[in-house]
Structures are given as structure tokens and as C-alpha cells.
Design a protein around this motif. Structure first.
Motif, PDB file in Angstrom:
ATOM      1  N   THR A  42       0.845  -1.193   0.000  1.00  0.00           N
ATOM      2  CA  THR A  42       0.000   0.000   0.000  1.00  0.00           C
ATOM      3  C   THR A  42       0.884   1.248   0.000  1.00  0.00           C
ATOM      4  O   THR A  42       2.090   1.179   0.275  1.00  0.00           O
ATOM      5  N   LYS A  43       0.267   2.388  -0.291  1.00  0.00           N
ATOM      6  CA  LYS A  43       1.015   3.647  -0.277  1.00  0.00           C
ATOM      7  C   LYS A  43       1.588   3.921   1.107  1.00  0.00           C
ATOM      8  O   LYS A  43       2.701   4.415   1.244  1.00  0.00           O
ATOM      9  N   ARG A  44       0.834   3.591   2.125  1.00  0.00           N
ATOM     10  CA  ARG A  44       1.291   3.799   3.506  1.00  0.00           C
ATOM     11  C   ARG A  44       2.525   2.948   3.800  1.00  0.00           C
ATOM     12  O   ARG A  44       3.479   3.415   4.418  1.00  0.00           O
ATOM     13  N   GLN A  45       2.516   1.700   3.357  1.00  0.00           N
ATOM     14  CA  GLN A  45       3.661   0.815   3.589  1.00  0.00           C
ATOM     15  C   GLN A  45       4.908   1.330   2.864  1.00  0.00           C
ATOM     16  O   GLN A  45       6.010   1.290   3.406  1.00  0.00           O
ATOM     17  N   VAL A  46       4.726   1.810   1.646  1.00  0.00           N
ATOM     18  CA  VAL A  46       5.855   2.353   0.885  1.00  0.00           C
ATOM     19  C   VAL A  46       6.402   3.598   1.574  1.00  0.00           C
ATOM     20  O   VAL A  46       7.618   3.784   1.682  1.00  0.00           O
ATOM     21  N   THR A  47       5.516   4.435   2.084  1.00  0.00           N
ATOM     22  CA  THR A  47       5.948   5.649   2.782  1.00  0.00           C
ATOM     23  C   THR A  47       6.721   5.306   4.051  1.00  0.00           C
ATOM     24  O   THR A  47       7.703   5.969   4.383  1.00  0.00           O
ATOM     25  N   TYR A  66      11.543   9.680  -6.110  1.00  0.00           N
ATOM     26  CA  TYR A  66      12.543   9.828  -5.058  1.00  0.00           C
ATOM     27  C   TYR A  66      13.842  10.243  -5.740  1.00  0.00           C
ATOM     28  O   TYR A  66      14.439   9.469  -6.482  1.00  0.00           O
ATOM     29  N   LEU A  67      14.261  11.471  -5.524  1.00  0.00           N
ATOM     30  CA  LEU A  67      15.446  12.022  -6.176  1.00  0.00           C
ATOM     31  C   LEU A  67      16.545  12.261  -5.148  1.00  0.00           C
ATOM     32  O   LEU A  67      16.284  12.716  -4.037  1.00  0.00           O
ATOM     33  N   THR A  68      17.770  11.968  -5.540  1.00  0.00           N
ATOM     34  CA  THR A  68      18.932  12.233  -4.702  1.00  0.00           C
ATOM     35  C   THR A  68      19.971  12.964  -5.532  1.00  0.00           C
ATOM     36  O   THR A  68      20.272  12.562  -6.656  1.00  0.00           O
ATOM     37  N   SER A  69      20.498  14.030  -4.993  1.00  0.00           N
ATOM     38  CA  SER A  69      21.545  14.797  -5.653  1.00  0.00           C
ATOM     39  C   SER A  69      22.733  14.890  -4.700  1.00  0.00           C
ATOM     40  O   SER A  69      22.572  15.247  -3.530  1.00  0.00           O
ATOM     41  N   TYR A  70      23.921  14.553  -5.207  1.00  0.00           N
ATOM     42  CA  TYR A  70      25.123  14.594  -4.376  1.00  0.00           C
ATOM     43  C   TYR A  70      26.232  15.292  -5.144  1.00  0.00           C
ATOM     44  O   TYR A  70      26.591  14.883  -6.241  1.00  0.00           O
ATOM     45  N   SER A  71      26.740  16.357  -4.570  1.00  0.00           N
ATOM     46  CA  SER A  71      27.812  17.130  -5.190  1.00  0.00           C
ATOM     47  C   SER A  71      29.000  17.171  -4.240  1.00  0.00           C
ATOM     48  O   SER A  71      28.858  17.540  -3.083  1.00  0.00           O
ATOM     49  N   ARG A  72      30.168  16.795  -4.743  1.00  0.00           N
ATOM     50  CA  ARG A  72      31.381  16.791  -3.917  1.00  0.00           C
ATOM     51  C   ARG A  72      32.234  18.009  -4.217  1.00  0.00           C
ATOM     52  O   ARG A  72      32.689  18.189  -5.337  1.00  0.00           O
ATOM     53  N   ARG A  73      32.413  18.827  -3.225  1.00  0.00           N
ATOM     54  CA  ARG A  73      33.336  19.969  -3.270  1.00  0.00           C
ATOM     55  C   ARG A  73      33.167  20.840  -4.508  1.00  0.00           C
ATOM     56  O   ARG A  73      34.129  21.198  -5.173  1.00  0.00           O
TER      57      ARG A  73
END
Length: 83
Positions: A42-47, A66-73
Motif C-alpha cells: 500500500t502507499k502507507r507501507q511504501v511511505t 525519489y530524487l537524490t543529488s550529491y555534489s562533492r566539493r
């Protein structure tokens, strides 16, 4: 005179080096979280497993981003997307 010159160089040398922090933004998703996802949840379980999605699609209520952005220095950001 030498003391003033040394003091001026010491003060100016601090202006040359600019520190850029590592920057992490978005949802922090790891493989353990993805492994917990099962078809039919369910949506609740995923959350509960993944957290709140960064983007909800206005056109498809069943699609979450679900987005992730990672910038090093200050380098170009590494962007990962899970939907």
C-alpha cells in the motif's frame, strides 16, 4: 615594514582558498530500502519504508519520485532517480 608585508600576505592568503562543502539533497535511498519494497504494498507501507517522496506526479497518482543529488566539493552533481 616586513611585519606589515607579512601581515598583509597572511590576511590575503585566507581569501584565496574557498572551501566548498559536500552537498547532499533530496531523499537518501539505499539498497536496503529498495530491497524491502514488494509488489502490492500500500502507499502507507511504501511511505514507511522509503519516506515521503520528493515529487508527486499530478498526472499519475500512483507514481512517486525519489530524487537524490550529491555534489562533492563544488563538482557537478550526481543525480539519481527512483520512481
Amino acid at each position: 615594514m616586513r611585519v606589515l608585508l607579512f601581515l598583509a600576505l597572511a590576511l590575503l592568503s585566507g581569501c584565496v582558498a574557498i572551501y566548498k562543502m559536500d552537498m547532499r539533497q533530496g531523499n537518501l535511498v539505499d539498497q536496503k530500502m529498495v530491497d524491502k519494497l514488494k509488489p502490492g504494498m500500500t502507499k502507507r507501507q511504501v511511505t514507511v519504508v522509503m519516506g515521503t517522496p520528493l515529487v508527486n506526479s499530478p498526472f499519475n497518482q500512483d507514481r512517486w519520485e525519489y530524487l537524490t543529488s550529491y555534489s562533492r566539493r563544488g563538482r557537478k552533481a550526481d543525480i539519481k532517480n527512483l520512481s
